[in-house]
Structures are given as structure tokens and as C-alpha cells.
Design a protein around this motif. Structure first.
Motif, short mmCIF file in Angstrom:
data_model
loop_
_atom_site.label_atom_id
_atom_site.label_comp_id
_atom_site.label_asym_id
_atom_site.label_seq_id
_atom_site.Cartn_x
_atom_site.Cartn_y
_atom_site.Cartn_z
N SER A 6 52.67 -4.15 64.63
CA SER A 6 53.01 -3.55 64.61
C SER A 6 52.34 -3.23 63.59
N VAL A 7 52.77 -1.62 62.91
CA VAL A 7 51.48 -0.58 62.47
C VAL A 7 52.25 -0.36 61.45
N ALA A 8 51.76 -0.26 59.91
CA ALA A 8 53.04 0.89 58.44
C ALA A 8 51.84 1.45 58.01
N VAL A 9 51.90 2.94 58.27
CA VAL A 9 51.02 3.58 57.15
C VAL A 9 51.38 4.06 56.39
N VAL A 10 50.90 3.77 55.12
CA VAL A 10 51.77 3.65 53.89
C VAL A 10 50.97 4.92 52.66
N ILE A 11 51.33 5.94 52.71
CA ILE A 11 50.60 6.76 51.68
C ILE A 11 51.24 6.44 50.26
N LEU A 12 50.20 6.70 49.24
CA LEU A 12 50.45 6.05 47.63
C LEU A 12 50.46 7.92 47.37
N LEU A 35 55.14 2.12 65.36
CA LEU A 35 54.56 2.73 63.99
C LEU A 35 55.69 2.97 62.91
N GLN A 36 55.50 2.53 61.46
CA GLN A 36 56.20 3.10 60.78
C GLN A 36 55.53 4.14 59.57
N LEU A 37 56.62 4.96 58.87
CA LEU A 37 55.39 5.26 57.82
C LEU A 37 55.80 5.79 57.11
N ILE A 38 55.29 5.22 55.51
CA ILE A 38 55.86 4.84 54.58
C ILE A 38 55.59 5.80 53.42
N VAL A 59 60.11 9.31 57.50
CA VAL A 59 59.47 8.63 56.43
C VAL A 59 59.63 7.76 55.42
N ARG A 60 60.04 6.87 55.32
CA ARG A 60 60.70 6.19 54.08
C ARG A 60 59.89 5.97 53.39
N VAL A 61 60.90 6.09 52.35
CA VAL A 61 60.04 5.65 50.67
C VAL A 61 61.03 4.94 49.66
N ILE A 62 59.17 4.92 49.69
CA ILE A 62 59.83 3.05 48.50
C ILE A 62 59.15 3.95 46.82
N ARG A 63 60.25 3.88 46.24
CA ARG A 63 60.04 4.59 45.00
C ARG A 63 59.18 3.46 43.78
N ASN A 64 58.26 3.79 43.45
CA ASN A 64 57.74 2.37 42.53
C ASN A 64 57.79 2.95 41.21
N GLY A 69 48.07 2.95 38.98
CA GLY A 69 47.05 3.63 39.75
C GLY A 69 47.41 3.02 41.23
N PHE A 70 45.82 3.08 41.79
CA PHE A 70 45.71 2.61 43.00
C PHE A 70 46.26 1.32 43.47
N ALA A 71 45.44 0.11 43.06
CA ALA A 71 45.60 -0.86 43.06
C ALA A 71 47.00 -1.76 43.00
N GLY A 72 47.78 -1.11 41.81
CA GLY A 72 49.17 -1.75 41.25
C GLY A 72 50.11 -1.32 41.97
N GLY A 73 49.91 -0.22 42.31
CA GLY A 73 50.70 0.93 43.22
C GLY A 73 50.65 0.16 44.85
N TYR A 74 49.65 0.01 45.32
CA TYR A 74 49.93 -0.56 46.66
C TYR A 74 49.90 -2.48 46.21
N ASN A 75 49.89 -2.67 45.51
CA ASN A 75 50.60 -4.33 45.09
C ASN A 75 51.52 -4.21 45.22
N GLU A 76 52.79 -3.21 44.47
CA GLU A 76 53.56 -3.30 44.41
C GLU A 76 54.69 -2.94 45.71
N ALA A 77 54.20 -1.43 46.30
CA ALA A 77 54.68 -1.05 47.50
C ALA A 77 54.75 -1.90 48.51
N LEU A 78 53.92 -2.58 48.98
CA LEU A 78 53.46 -3.59 50.28
C LEU A 78 54.39 -4.72 49.75
N GLN A 79 54.99 -5.10 48.70
CA GLN A 79 55.46 -6.45 48.67
C GLN A 79 57.02 -6.32 49.34
#
Length: 348
Positions: A6-12, A35-38, A59-64, A69-79
Motif C-alpha cells: 500500500s502506498v500513500a502519496v502525501v502532499i504537504l 494507492l491513496q492520495l492525501i 484526495v483525503r485532506v488532513i488539517r494540521n 514547516g516541512f519537518a513538523g508538518g509531515y511528522n504531524e500528518a503521518l501519524q
């Protein structure tokens, strides 16, 4: 029959509606079968979230809760994302329909491949490599990063010269394929970085854990680059200098830390003086501020005891020399001109 990972493409995203309008259609044409698109949104103040929800319901939307930033934003979303492989994709990247399959196939051949990147070409000049990743990231013995196909600000045309898949030191964060369990095992991105070089730091930690980082030339994507902070921006310069120093302090072998950082201090002072002589006092101030904040950060940092102390020179994707010396004094502007160790040869 084997089941596709399973693959998740996550666009920040942060205030990136214009990029989403331009590039999200190509991502939605991806042909991978599991595939899932986020879209992970970093508290945008434009109407990019409403745009995606209206025009791309698949496309699923996750609201941080904020913009970390890039680092903290992805850390939050990928949980909040469950997948075998994360694909962290910049909002300013155009992809081809079958861009995922070759990379996943490479990663399936060896469970020790933790992360992988496709070939990055410039969206503006489609026959040239792109700054942010080109044909795979390398590092020299003093921690200066560069790529096959891009050294400092010199990029090469793609003539097929780097079409061999191989181990690299770091994979670009603009289109980063990474096993989810490896991402979390290594602790994710360092949120202190905010943006810039967090992917290099993560790849270095993964290599210290015994994993491989690879480049897959059969997949090609096109990156605009400089979407958030363009080249020459003092803020970008500050983050690059500060984060590089933090990364070296964190990851260098204890026996090498002081000698490398003392040499870097001398060279960075020269860079600051060069900026002043070139009439760029803001760049000089950015470098000095980077050192001040790095030293403040270092006073409170505690090394992760879970990570083995590994000599940089023993890792693949490391140039056994000083890249800026070769570039400025020997005029080696292309990766192929560097007299470097041969990359680890692996049959893919």
C-alpha cells in the motif's frame, strides 16, 4: 499472487492553491494499483483546502493545527496515515502516470532499502536535472551536500549519464519514497529543522541503522523548485547553514565531530566574508545568526543512544574529498568530474 504494498502519496501544502491547480491533476492520473492520495495542509490561509475538497473528492485532506514547516508538518500528518510506503511529494512537482511502480519494484527487491527517490528534472528546463535532488544526493567529508547531476548551483543536462540505479547518501524530500516503519523507527523528521536538510538528516540516521537509500532512474518527475523560499533568500541561507551544523553534530562519529566542525567553522567564516564583499550583508548576517542559534540548540541537545556511532567515510554516497575545493579551485562542475569512490554496485 503477491499483494502490492500500500502506498500513500502525501502532499504537504501551505497556501499552495496555484501549484495544486497546476500539478495535482498529474498526481491523480497515477496508475499504481494500491494507492491513496492525501493532502496534508499546514494551516493555509488561502482557499486551497476548499479547492481540493470541491474538485478532488478522491484526495483525503488532513488539517494540521499550525504551520510547523516541512519537518513538523509531515511528522504531524503521518501519524494519521496508514500505508506500507509513504511518498512525500512537494506541491510543485509534476509526475508521469507510471512514476510509482518502478520505485516500489526496486524497494521490494530488498527490505533493507528504507528510502528511494526518482530522477528529478527541472520543470522549467525539462531536459536538465533539478537542484533539489537530480539523480540522487551525496555528501562530502565536511558535510557539504550535492547531487549526481547538480553541484552547488550548477546543474547538468540529462543525457542518460546517470541512468544506473545505485545507493546514494540521501534522497530528495521533493519526492521521497520511504517505508513507513523505517520513518517511525528512525524517529521521523527532526522538527527543530523546520525546513531544509531534514531529509538528509533522516537518511543519515537510517544509514546508521543499517538501511539503504537508493535512486531509481526509471521513474522521472519534474520539480519547479523554490516554491516556498527561492534561492538567494537570506532565510533559506540561514536554515541551510544552521540545519547542516545541527545535522553534523547529531550524526558524525564522536571521534570526528570536532575536527569536521572546526574546519567547517573556518570555511563558513570565509563564506560570510565573501557575502559581505559581494555586497550581500544580509547573507553574512544569516550565516552568523545560524551559528548563534546552532550553539544555543547544541547546549540542550542529547544524542540518541539508540543510533550506532558510525564513521561517515564507511557509508555509501560519500565523496572522500572536499567538494567545494574541487568546484571552485579545480573547476569540477560535474559529478562525473569528481574523482570519487565508486558507488556501491548492487544488482537491481
Amino acid at each position: 499472487m503477491s499483494v502490492l504494498p500500500s502506498v500513500a502519496v502525501v502532499i504537504l501544502n501551505w497556501n499552495g492553491k496555484k501549484f495544486l491547480e497546476q500539478f495535482l491533476p498529474s498526481v491523480c492520473k497515477s496508475t499504481y494499483g494500491n494507492l491513496q492520495l492525501i493532502m496534508a495542509d499546514n494551516a493555509s490561509t488561502d482557499d486551497s483546502v476548499a479547492y481540493v475538497e470541491q474538485h478532488y473528492p478522491q484526495v483525503r485532506v488532513i488539517r494540521n493545527p499550525g504551520n510547523n514547516g516541512f519537518a513538523g508538518g509531515y511528522n504531524e500528518a503521518l501519524q494519521h496515515v496508514e500505508a506500507d510506503i509513504y511518498v512525500l511529494l512537494n506541491q510543485d512537482v509534476e509526475v508521469e502516470a507510471g512514476w510509482i511502480e518502478p520505485v516500489v519494484a526496486m524497494m521490494q527487491q530488498d527490505p533493507k532499502i528504507a528510502a528511494c527517490q526518482p530522477k528529478l528534472r527541472s520543470w522549467h528546463n525539462r531536459d536538465e536535472f533539478e537542484y533539489a535532488g537530480a539523480a540522487g544526493g551525496w555528501m562530502d567529508i565536511l558535510g557539504y551536500t550535492f547531487c549526481r547531476g547538480r553541484i552547488l548551483y550548477t546543474t547538468e543536462k540529462d543525457l542518460g549519464q546517470y541512468d544506473d540505479p545505485q545507493d546514494i547518501f540521501w534522497a530528495t524530500g521533493a519526492a521521497l519514497f520511504i517505508r513507513s516503519h523505517c520513518f517511525h523507527e528512525a524517529g521521523g523528521f527532526d522538527a527543530d529543522f523546520f525546513a531544509h536538510m531534514e531529509e538528509v538528516d533522516l537518511c543519515w540516521r537510517l544509514k546508521r541503522l543499517g538501511y539503504r537509500i537508493c535512486y531509481c532512474p526509471q521513474s522521472v518527475v519534474y520539480h519547479v523548485g523554490g516554491g516556498s523560499l527561492p534561492q538567494g533568500n537570506p532565510r533559506k541561507l540561514y536554515l541551510n547553514f544552521r540545519n547542516n551544523l545541527m545535522m553534523l553534530w547529531k550524526n558524525l562519529h564522536s571521534e570526528d565531530r570536532w575536527i569536521v566542525l572546526s574546519q567547517r567553522f573556518f570555511l563558513d567564516i570565509l563564506a560570510a566574508m565573501k557575502s559581505l564583499a559581494a555586497g550581500k550583508p544580509k547573507d553574512m548576517k544569516a550565516i552568523f545568526k545560524a551559528y548563534i542559534d546552532y550553539r544555543r540548540w547544541r547546549r540542550n541537545y542529547k544524542h540518541d543512544s539508540r543510533l550506532p556511532d558510525v564513521k561517515l567515510m564507511t557509508l555509501s554516497g560519500v565523496f572522500h574529498g572536499i567538494m567545494i575545493w574541487r568546484y571552485y579551485f579545480l573547476q569540477h562542475k560535474k559529478f562525473s568530474e569528481l574523482k570519487h569512490e565508486k558507488a556501491r554496485k548492487t544488482v537491481f
